[in-house]
Design a protein around this motif. Structure first.
Motif, mmCIF file in Angstrom:
data_model
loop_
_atom_site.group_PDB
_atom_site.id
_atom_site.type_symbol
_atom_site.label_atom_id
_atom_site.label_comp_id
_atom_site.label_asym_id
_atom_site.label_seq_id
_atom_site.Cartn_x
_atom_site.Cartn_y
_atom_site.Cartn_z
ATOM 1 N N ALA A 36 0.739 -1.225 -0.127
ATOM 2 C CA ALA A 36 0.123 -0.060 -0.053
ATOM 3 C C ALA A 36 0.933 1.323 -0.031
ATOM 4 C CB ALA A 36 -1.053 -0.032 1.258
ATOM 5 N N ASP A 37 2.058 1.327 0.614
ATOM 6 C CA ASP A 37 2.726 2.419 0.865
ATOM 7 C C ASP A 37 3.433 2.757 -0.668
ATOM 8 O OD1 ASP A 37 2.539 2.678 3.598
ATOM 9 O OD2 ASP A 37 4.342 1.205 3.960
ATOM 10 N N GLN A 39 2.230 1.740 -3.546
ATOM 11 C CA GLN A 39 1.268 1.994 -4.436
ATOM 12 C C GLN A 39 0.734 3.388 -4.338
ATOM 13 O OE1 GLN A 39 0.023 -0.013 -6.863
ATOM 14 N NE2 GLN A 39 -0.523 2.140 -7.789
ATOM 15 N N GLN A 40 0.869 3.763 -3.097
ATOM 16 C CA GLN A 40 0.422 5.322 -2.682
ATOM 17 C C GLN A 40 1.499 6.120 -3.191
ATOM 18 O OE1 GLN A 40 0.275 6.389 1.389
ATOM 19 N NE2 GLN A 40 -0.688 8.150 0.911
ATOM 20 N N LEU A 41 2.890 5.812 -3.175
ATOM 21 C CA LEU A 41 3.875 6.711 -3.566
ATOM 22 C C LEU A 41 3.790 6.681 -5.150
ATOM 23 C CD1 LEU A 41 6.798 8.057 -3.393
ATOM 24 C CD2 LEU A 41 7.564 5.792 -3.145
ATOM 25 N N ASN A 42 3.711 5.663 -5.596
ATOM 26 C CA ASN A 42 3.387 5.453 -7.333
ATOM 27 C C ASN A 42 2.550 6.484 -7.884
ATOM 28 O OD1 ASN A 42 5.666 3.767 -7.789
ATOM 29 N ND2 ASN A 42 4.522 1.992 -7.743
ATOM 30 N N ASP A 43 1.499 6.356 -7.016
ATOM 31 C CA ASP A 43 0.138 7.049 -7.680
ATOM 32 C C ASP A 43 0.526 8.671 -7.446
ATOM 33 O OD1 ASP A 43 -1.263 4.684 -8.003
ATOM 34 O OD2 ASP A 43 -2.429 4.858 -6.121
ATOM 35 N N ALA A 44 0.923 9.088 -6.170
ATOM 36 C CA ALA A 44 1.169 10.311 -5.963
ATOM 37 C C ALA A 44 2.079 10.848 -7.123
ATOM 38 C CB ALA A 44 1.612 10.531 -4.523
ATOM 39 N N ASN A 61 11.503 1.566 5.267
ATOM 40 C CA ASN A 61 10.933 2.712 4.626
ATOM 41 C C ASN A 61 11.126 3.847 5.326
ATOM 42 O OD1 ASN A 61 8.880 4.253 3.524
ATOM 43 N ND2 ASN A 61 7.120 3.782 4.676
ATOM 44 N N CYS A 96 8.294 6.730 2.260
ATOM 45 C CA CYS A 96 7.347 6.931 1.103
ATOM 46 C C CYS A 96 6.679 8.193 1.453
ATOM 47 C CB CYS A 96 6.359 5.637 0.923
ATOM 48 S SG CYS A 96 7.239 4.519 0.459
ATOM 49 N N GLN A 97 6.002 8.387 2.290
ATOM 50 C CA GLN A 97 5.286 9.588 2.758
ATOM 51 C C GLN A 97 6.064 11.028 2.593
ATOM 52 O OE1 GLN A 97 1.636 9.852 2.834
ATOM 53 N NE2 GLN A 97 2.308 11.912 2.346
ATOM 54 N N ILE A 100 6.758 11.836 -0.909
ATOM 55 C CA ILE A 100 5.344 12.475 -1.708
ATOM 56 C C ILE A 100 5.464 13.910 -1.382
ATOM 57 C CG2 ILE A 100 2.886 12.455 -1.662
ATOM 58 C CD1 ILE A 100 3.176 9.412 -1.145
#
Length: 198
Positions: A36-37, A39-44, A61, A96-97, A100
């Motif tokens: 999920a981390d 995927q969220q990074l790729n999406d952002a 991470n 990851c966050q 982003i």
């Protein structure tokens, strides 16, 4: 050896050294990034991160486990614990966050100053000094080469790859030598259980 294998090998060496010599710095490492981390990074970002970076994040991470996040206009500011600064320039390994947040912030600044060369959408920050615009990024348009960025100048080529940077740091730790270009001429030491570069 593949890029992922090279990252795994060098980062394993670095973590082992931290665990054996600088426990406070080892404790600054976060658990592995989850699906999920990532995927969220790729999406952002709007694109898939390079495999070498994904491999690294799936091992740990970032080195932000002891850090605090403070809200600022447009995002968050990372306030690192001294033990988080694992790299020779005093940089923190971003989670990851944090990647982003910084990516968004830097793109917004580039837009505000109307200078697309200041920060490009394809650039992914991976190491950063918390209190200034300074660190290392992956240029995903150029085979994920590593660029150094800083407040007073445009980003410049620093290394051919993330693997090259991590290997140089692992070698410097294990052999207690400095002076190399990729370790900024510094050598590793330990103070109060944490890694410092002098």
């Amino acid at each position: 050896m593949s890029y992922s294998e090279a990252v795994t090998s060098s980062w394993t060496r670095i973590v082992r050294w931290l665990e054996n010599h600088a426990a406070a710095s080892a404790q600054a490492l976060n658990p592995p990034a989850t699906d999920a981390d990532i995927q969220q990074l790729n999406d952002a970002l709007g694109f898939r991160i390079p495999q070498a970076l994904e491999t690294w994040l799936r091992m740990n991470n970032g080195s932000t486990a002891k850090d605090r996040r403070t809200p600022i206009p447009g995002g968050f500011q990372l306030l690192p614990d001294p033990a988080s600064k694992l790299f020779p320039g005093g940089e923190v390994f971003l989670d990851c966050q944090s990647i982003i947040d910084r990516h968004r912030q830097f793109l917004r600044i580039a837009d505000e100053i109307d200078d697309e060369d200041w920060w490009m959408p394809s650039w992914v920050p991976v190491l950063a000094e918390a209190d200034s615009h300074h660190g290392l990024l992956l240029d995903t348009d150029q085979a994920a080469r590593v660029l150094a960025y800083r407040e007073s100048d445009y980003a410049k080529v620093y290394a051919a790859s993330l693997e090259e940077v991590l290997e140089a740091v692992a070698d410097a730790l294990e052999h207690r030598r400095g002076g190399g270009v990729l370790t900024r001429g510094r050598h590793a030491d330990v103070q109060d259980g944490r890694l410092v570069w002098e």
